[in-house]
Enzyme design. Structure first.
Site, short mmCIF file in Angstrom:
data_model
loop_
_atom_site.label_atom_id
_atom_site.label_comp_id
_atom_site.label_asym_id
_atom_site.label_seq_id
_atom_site.Cartn_x
_atom_site.Cartn_y
_atom_site.Cartn_z
N ASP A 22 28.67 61.64 -108.48
CA ASP A 22 29.82 62.53 -108.37
C ASP A 22 30.09 63.04 -109.80
O ASP A 22 29.52 62.50 -110.77
CB ASP A 22 31.02 61.71 -107.85
CG ASP A 22 32.31 62.50 -107.89
OD1 ASP A 22 32.36 63.55 -107.23
OD2 ASP A 22 33.26 62.06 -108.57
N ASP A 61 33.58 64.99 -111.14
CA ASP A 61 34.97 64.91 -111.61
C ASP A 61 35.53 63.50 -111.46
O ASP A 61 35.50 62.92 -110.37
CB ASP A 61 35.84 65.90 -110.83
CG ASP A 61 35.51 67.34 -111.18
OD1 ASP A 61 35.77 67.74 -112.31
OD2 ASP A 61 34.95 68.04 -110.32
N ASP A 99 34.30 58.24 -107.58
CA ASP A 99 35.63 57.76 -107.98
C ASP A 99 36.67 57.97 -106.88
O ASP A 99 37.73 57.34 -106.91
CB ASP A 99 36.13 58.49 -109.25
CG ASP A 99 36.42 59.95 -108.98
OD1 ASP A 99 35.51 60.64 -108.44
OD2 ASP A 99 37.52 60.42 -109.29
#
Ligand SMILES: O=P(O)(O)OC[C@H](O)CO
Ligand SMILES: [Mg+2]
Length: 243
Positions: A22, A24, A187
């Site tokens: 991922d 961001d 996240d």
């Protein structure tokens, strides 16, 4: 958080050969920009932005997150999702070029590159925003075999749909790679769910402000990428020795 090795041993996993990152909040410390701008916009309506709302938005494609924002805060009669995106765009465009790497990114990416483990990025972020966020981090992102962004034609639905991770799995050399051989780093709750919906294993590195109830869906939860031990996943150890 529990001992990572103990967590993994209780779950089934395949032989990990490929990695999807991922972006961001995982590779780049950019979630704080979205939080800051959304706090500013909501303040105009006399409301406060909190982490329960953040948890529902993060990781999603822009328009999907925008719909959550205006509906959950009860401001959709005054501000449409599309208007919200226009309103936050200028603020974000000023912040994105200042994006910084999260701790441990350089070491981990360089390690996978040096040991021949194929890596790529799957981000809900629009390609236009990806370019701005990564403009000072060419060295790290040039090590990615490919990058799939949220505006990709194959990504009709954002995370938690598995689409973006399955598109990323297809684009590896010799792909599609079987999902059971892929480890995802995420996240966001929506991203963890997307990885599991794709049949992949997932390491979650959540912001400490995220409610702990979101950790349960991940195969492993770490405080930081610095805590990742490749040997937990049968991957080549750092410096040739298990840490
Ligand atoms: O976490 P990412 O990289 O999928 O990005 C999603 C949005 O751009 C921000 O939440
Ligand atoms: Mg993320």
């Amino acid at each position: 958080m529990a001992n990572p090795s103990t967590e993994i041993s209780t779950k089934q996993r395949g032989l990990i050969t490929h990695i999807i990152f991922d972006m961001d909040g995982l590779l780049l410390d950019t979630e704080k920009f979205y939080t800051e701008v959304q706090e500013i916009i909501l303040a105009d309506y006399g409301k406060t932005f909190d982490w329960s709302l953040k948890a529902k938005m993060m990781g999603k494609k822009a328009i999907e997150a925008a719909k959550v924002f205006v509906e959950e805060t009860g401001i959709s009669d005054s501000l449409t999702a599309e208007q919200f995106l226009v309103k936050r765009e200028d603020l974000l465009l000023n912040l994105f070029p200042t994006s910084e790497l999260m701790p441990g990114v350089n070491r981990l990416i360089s390690h996978f590159r040096a040991t021949g483990v194929p890596i790529c990025v799957a981000t809900g972020s629009h390609r236009r925003h990806f370019e701005l966020k990564t403009q000072n981090h060419g060295e790290v992102f040039s090590m990615m075999h490919h990058v799939v962004t949220g505006d990709d034609p194959e990504v009709t639905q954002g995370k938690p749909s598995p689409e973006i991770f399955l598109a990323a799995a297809k684009r590896f050399e010799g792909g599609p790679v079987d999902p059971s051989n892929i480890l995802v780093f995420e996240d966001a709750p929506s991203g963890v769910a997307a990885a599991k919906n794709a049949g992949m294993s997932v390491v979650m590195v959540p912001d400490p402000r995220l409610d702990g109830s979101f950790h349960a869906a991940a195969d492993q939860v770490l405080h930081s990428l610095l805590d990742f031990n490749p040997s937990d996943w049968g991957l080549p150890p750092f410096n040739g020795v298990a840490n």
